[in-house]
Design a protein around this motif. Structure first.
Motif, PDB file in Angstrom:
ATOM      1  N   UNK A   1     -10.712  -7.635  -4.772  1.00 40.48           N
ATOM      2  CA  UNK A   1     -10.391  -8.249  -3.479  1.00 40.48           C
ATOM      3  C   UNK A   1     -10.284  -7.200  -2.380  1.00 40.48           C
ATOM      4  N   UNK A   2      -9.809  -6.024  -2.732  1.00 45.96           N
ATOM      5  CA  UNK A   2      -9.680  -4.960  -1.738  1.00 45.96           C
ATOM      6  C   UNK A   2     -11.046  -4.456  -1.286  1.00 45.96           C
ATOM      7  N   UNK A   3     -12.075  -4.572  -2.148  1.00 47.99           N
ATOM      8  CA  UNK A   3     -13.403  -4.110  -1.786  1.00 47.99           C
ATOM      9  C   UNK A   3     -14.098  -5.051  -0.807  1.00 47.99           C
ATOM     10  N   UNK A   4     -13.676  -6.296  -0.745  1.00 52.43           N
ATOM     11  CA  UNK A   4     -14.336  -7.286   0.125  1.00 52.43           C
ATOM     12  C   UNK A   4     -13.979  -7.100   1.574  1.00 52.43           C
TER      13      UNK A   4
ATOM     14  N   UNK B   1      -6.229  -7.373 -15.872  1.00 58.82           N
ATOM     15  CA  UNK B   1      -7.100  -8.282 -15.121  1.00 58.82           C
ATOM     16  C   UNK B   1      -6.529  -8.547 -13.732  1.00 58.82           C
ATOM     17  N   UNK B   2      -5.205  -8.550 -13.599  1.00 56.62           N
ATOM     18  CA  UNK B   2      -4.594  -8.698 -12.271  1.00 56.62           C
ATOM     19  C   UNK B   2      -4.955  -7.509 -11.401  1.00 56.62           C
ATOM     20  N   UNK B   3      -4.863  -6.290 -11.952  1.00 59.01           N
ATOM     21  CA  UNK B   3      -5.223  -5.097 -11.188  1.00 59.01           C
ATOM     22  C   UNK B   3      -6.702  -5.097 -10.836  1.00 59.01           C
TER      23      UNK B   3
ATOM     24  N   UNK C   1       0.811  -1.208   0.000  1.00 53.66           N
ATOM     25  CA  UNK C   1       0.000   0.000   0.000  1.00 53.66           C
ATOM     26  C   UNK C   1       0.844   1.257   0.000  1.00 53.66           C
ATOM     27  N   UNK C   2       0.159   2.369  -0.041  1.00 53.60           N
ATOM     28  CA  UNK C   2       0.815   3.672  -0.025  1.00 53.60           C
ATOM     29  C   UNK C   2      -0.126   4.643   0.678  1.00 53.60           C
TER      30      UNK C   2
END
Length: 115
Positions: A112-115, A104-106, A40-41
């Motif tokens: 996944x970050x939204x879950x 597609x990776x991004x 992260x940043x």
């Protein structure tokens, strides 16, 4: 040995090394970018005024940050109230918009970050 044969052998040897060195390119690159993305940043957005945009380099790409205005927020609320999208339609639209493998990776990381 003729000079031509030495040059030809040298070119063959160098090209073989390039193929051997690039053998794990996609996996190594994706692993490095994924590790950086997971770390992260932190960005201080307090200096941004409403309606201003800034950009930050993160995980090998540019991230654009836009501070929304009050009108932007009203428009989003109105749009969200009138629009419903199923999960299947959302994933299909992501796949259509971001069809390349790195995209597609991004997209997967963002989902996944939204879950």
């Amino acid at each position: 040995m003729l000079p031509f044969k030495r040059t030809f052998i040298f070119i063959l040897a160098c090209s073989g090394f390039g193929i051997a060195a690039a053998d794990t390119f996609p996996e190594d690159y994706l692993n490095a970018v994924t590790v950086e993305a997971r770390q992260g940043v932190v960005i201080d957005v307090s200096p941004l005024a409403e309606g201003e945009m800034d950009q930050v380099e993160f995980a090998g790409g540019l991230i654009y940050i836009y501070r929304r205005t009050a009108q932007d927020l009203k428009d989003l609320e109105r749009s969200a109230a009138t629009t419903t999208v199923s999960a299947e339609d959302y994933l299909l639209s992501v796949r259509q918009a971001y069809g390349s493998s790195i995209s597609s990776v991004w997209a997967r990381l963002l989902l996944l970050a939204e879950k």
